[in-house]
Design a protein around this motif. Structure first.
Motif, PDB file in Angstrom:
ATOM      1  N   GLY A   1      -4.888   1.814  10.423  1.00 51.84           N
ATOM      2  CA  GLY A   1      -4.218   0.531  10.205  1.00 51.84           C
ATOM      3  C   GLY A   1      -5.199  -0.563   9.819  1.00 51.84           C
ATOM      4  N   GLY A   2      -6.308  -0.659  10.556  1.00 52.77           N
ATOM      5  CA  GLY A   2      -7.326  -1.648  10.225  1.00 52.77           C
ATOM      6  C   GLY A   2      -7.977  -1.363   8.886  1.00 52.77           C
ATOM      7  N   ALA A   3      -8.219  -0.085   8.604  1.00 55.39           N
ATOM      8  CA  ALA A   3      -8.809   0.283   7.317  1.00 55.39           C
ATOM      9  C   ALA A   3      -7.870  -0.071   6.173  1.00 55.39           C
ATOM     10  CB  ALA A   3      -9.126   1.774   7.302  1.00 55.39           C
ATOM     11  N   HIS A   4      -6.572   0.136   6.381  1.00 50.77           N
ATOM     12  CA  HIS A   4      -5.580  -0.196   5.355  1.00 50.77           C
ATOM     13  C   HIS A   4      -5.634  -1.684   5.013  1.00 50.77           C
ATOM     14  CE1 HIS A   4      -1.701  -0.080   3.230  1.00 50.77           C
ATOM     15  NE2 HIS A   4      -1.363  -1.146   3.931  1.00 50.77           N
ATOM     16  N   LEU A   5      -5.756  -2.533   6.010  1.00 54.57           N
ATOM     17  CA  LEU A   5      -5.842  -3.972   5.765  1.00 54.57           C
ATOM     18  C   LEU A   5      -7.134  -4.328   5.049  1.00 54.57           C
ATOM     19  CD1 LEU A   5      -4.430  -5.212   9.186  1.00 54.57           C
ATOM     20  CD2 LEU A   5      -3.251  -5.232   6.979  1.00 54.57           C
TER      21      LEU A   5
ATOM     22  N   THR B   1      12.627   5.245   4.504  1.00 56.50           N
ATOM     23  CA  THR B   1      11.575   4.231   4.567  1.00 56.50           C
ATOM     24  C   THR B   1      10.241   4.864   4.235  1.00 56.50           C
ATOM     25  OG1 THR B   1      12.756   2.943   6.240  1.00 56.50           O
ATOM     26  CG2 THR B   1      10.392   2.569   6.050  1.00 56.50           C
ATOM     27  N   GLY B   2       9.479   4.232   3.367  1.00 53.14           N
ATOM     28  CA  GLY B   2       8.169   4.746   3.005  1.00 53.14           C
ATOM     29  C   GLY B   2       7.085   4.257   3.954  1.00 53.14           C
ATOM     30  N   TYR B   3       6.087   5.089   4.134  1.00 56.58           N
ATOM     31  CA  TYR B   3       4.888   4.743   4.900  1.00 56.58           C
ATOM     32  C   TYR B   3       3.675   5.058   4.032  1.00 56.58           C
ATOM     33  CZ  TYR B   3       6.634   3.709   9.597  1.00 56.58           C
ATOM     34  OH  TYR B   3       7.210   3.112  10.689  1.00 56.58           O
ATOM     35  N   ALA B   4       2.636   4.238   4.107  1.00 60.51           N
ATOM     36  CA  ALA B   4       1.387   4.513   3.415  1.00 60.51           C
ATOM     37  C   ALA B   4       0.228   4.184   4.347  1.00 60.51           C
ATOM     38  CB  ALA B   4       1.279   3.694   2.133  1.00 60.51           C
ATOM     39  N   ASP B   5      -0.735   5.082   4.449  1.00 62.10           N
ATOM     40  CA  ASP B   5      -1.837   4.931   5.417  1.00 62.10           C
ATOM     41  C   ASP B   5      -1.294   4.750   6.836  1.00 62.10           C
ATOM     42  OD1 ASP B   5      -3.640   5.057   3.304  1.00 62.10           O
ATOM     43  OD2 ASP B   5      -3.930   2.886   3.193  1.00 62.10           O
TER      44      ASP B   5
ATOM     45  N   GLU C   1       1.218   2.980   7.634  1.00 62.90           N
ATOM     46  CA  GLU C   1       1.807   1.651   7.776  1.00 62.90           C
ATOM     47  C   GLU C   1       3.166   1.590   7.092  1.00 62.90           C
ATOM     48  OE1 GLU C   1       0.136  -0.940   9.602  1.00 62.90           O
ATOM     49  OE2 GLU C   1      -0.826   0.956  10.141  1.00 62.90           O
ATOM     50  N   ARG C   2       4.105   0.912   7.735  1.00 62.13           N
ATOM     51  CA  ARG C   2       5.470   0.826   7.229  1.00 62.13           C
ATOM     52  C   ARG C   2       5.536  -0.021   5.962  1.00 62.13           C
ATOM     53  NH1 ARG C   2      10.914  -1.071   7.983  1.00 62.13           N
ATOM     54  NH2 ARG C   2      12.192   0.557   8.972  1.00 62.13           N
TER      55      ARG C   2
END
Length: 293
Positions: free
Chosen positions: A68-72, A262-266, A268-269
């Motif tokens: 989650g942090g890496a995605h941001l 619903t799609g999720y990526a890394d 994350e919603r």
């Protein structure tokens, strides 16, 4: 002279990132000329800090946290000269796994060697980026359930979420468009892989690489629950792609439509289908390597 920023996501891994922060900072200082530590108190704070340090022109942004942090951080680093490094301290740590990073020592070694690699990213139609896997259907339902769970920690959480979702698989008519091909079928799930792994090390797209300019797409057709139960144990080894119920393809751009999924990526919603994404070669600079599949 290497100027790095350390972004700590303190709640990652049930507080593991917070506990490791001091040790990680001390080790990183041995490999860079300047290290600025930052601690975020929320997802919004993580995103804002990442944008700020990248705007200030740091050479490397090191994230101590999970996917989650890496995605941001990816949102801030994509398309810039700032390289991203990840010290794993989360639940799944799939991006760190792709980068061949198991601990801060791997990052220190890469920093000392000046190891930088171009890394492909997926760019969604709304402009957001993802580094690992975009999924929908059964996969995203598992993500949703796992994110709501507080126990257990680590990849085991995803295993329990899978078992819970098996009680109510919901196939639907899925349309997968790749520009030169349209696949329409009754499906249980779809995964668009920039990299191989999701869900704490599951190689859902086992041959996907983040340096080839293409996505690997894995679609699980609608099958009876008893068949699904036979397919799922092969996920951990990547052998699920050999099952007749599993379809695979490769493409530089993918659009998913049809079901109310619903799609999720890394992890994350995102939002409900339709979803479109394009692979952007070398959109990110990363510290480390991309191991061979």
């Amino acid at each position: 002279m290497t100027h790095a920023a350390l972004l700590v996501c303190p709640t990652s891994g049930s507080g593991r990132a917070r506990r490791l922060a001091g040790t990680v900072a001390d080790r990183l200082r041995t490999a860079v000329d300047r290290l600025d530590p930052h601690v975020a108190s929320s997802a919004e704070g993580t995103a804002a800090l990442a944008r700020r340090v990248v705007a200030e022109g740091v050479d490397v942004l090191v994230v101590l946290g999970g996917d989650g942090g890496a995605h941001l951080a990816v949102q801030a680093c994509a398309g810039t000269a700032t390289a991203l490094a990840v010290v794993p301290a989360g639940t799944g740590d799939d991006l760190a796994r792709t980068l061949g990073v198991r601990s801060v020592e791997d990052v220190v070694t890469a920093l000392r060697a000046g190891a930088r690699r171009p890394f492909d990213l997926g760019r969604l139609d709304d402009g957001r980026w993802f580094a690992t896997v975009l999924c929908a259907g059964f996969d995203s339902a598992v993500n949703e359930r796992a994110n709501a769970m507080r126990w257990p920690a680590g990849p085991r959480r995803y295993d329990l979420a899978i078992l819970a979702e098996l009680a109510r698989p919901r196939p639907a008519r899925l349309v997968v468009e790749t520009g030169d091909r349209t696949l329409e079928l009754e499906a249980l799930s779809v995964a668009v892989g920039n990299t191989a792994h999701y869900g704490g090390g599951i190689p859902v797209c086992p041959d996907a690489r983040a340096d080839d300019g293409l996505f690997d797409v894995t679609v699980v057709s609608a099958v009876p629950r008893r068949t699904l139960l036979r397919v799922l144990p092969t996920l951990r080894s990547g052998r699920h792609v050999d099952h007749p119920a599993v379809r695979t393809l490769r493409a530089a751009a993918v659009r998913l439509a049809g079901p109310d999924w619903t799609g999720y990526a890394d992890g994350e919603r995102l939002h409900r289908l339709p979803l479109g994404t394009t692979c952007v070669p070398g959109a990110l600079s990363i510290v480390g390597s991309i191991p061979s599949v």
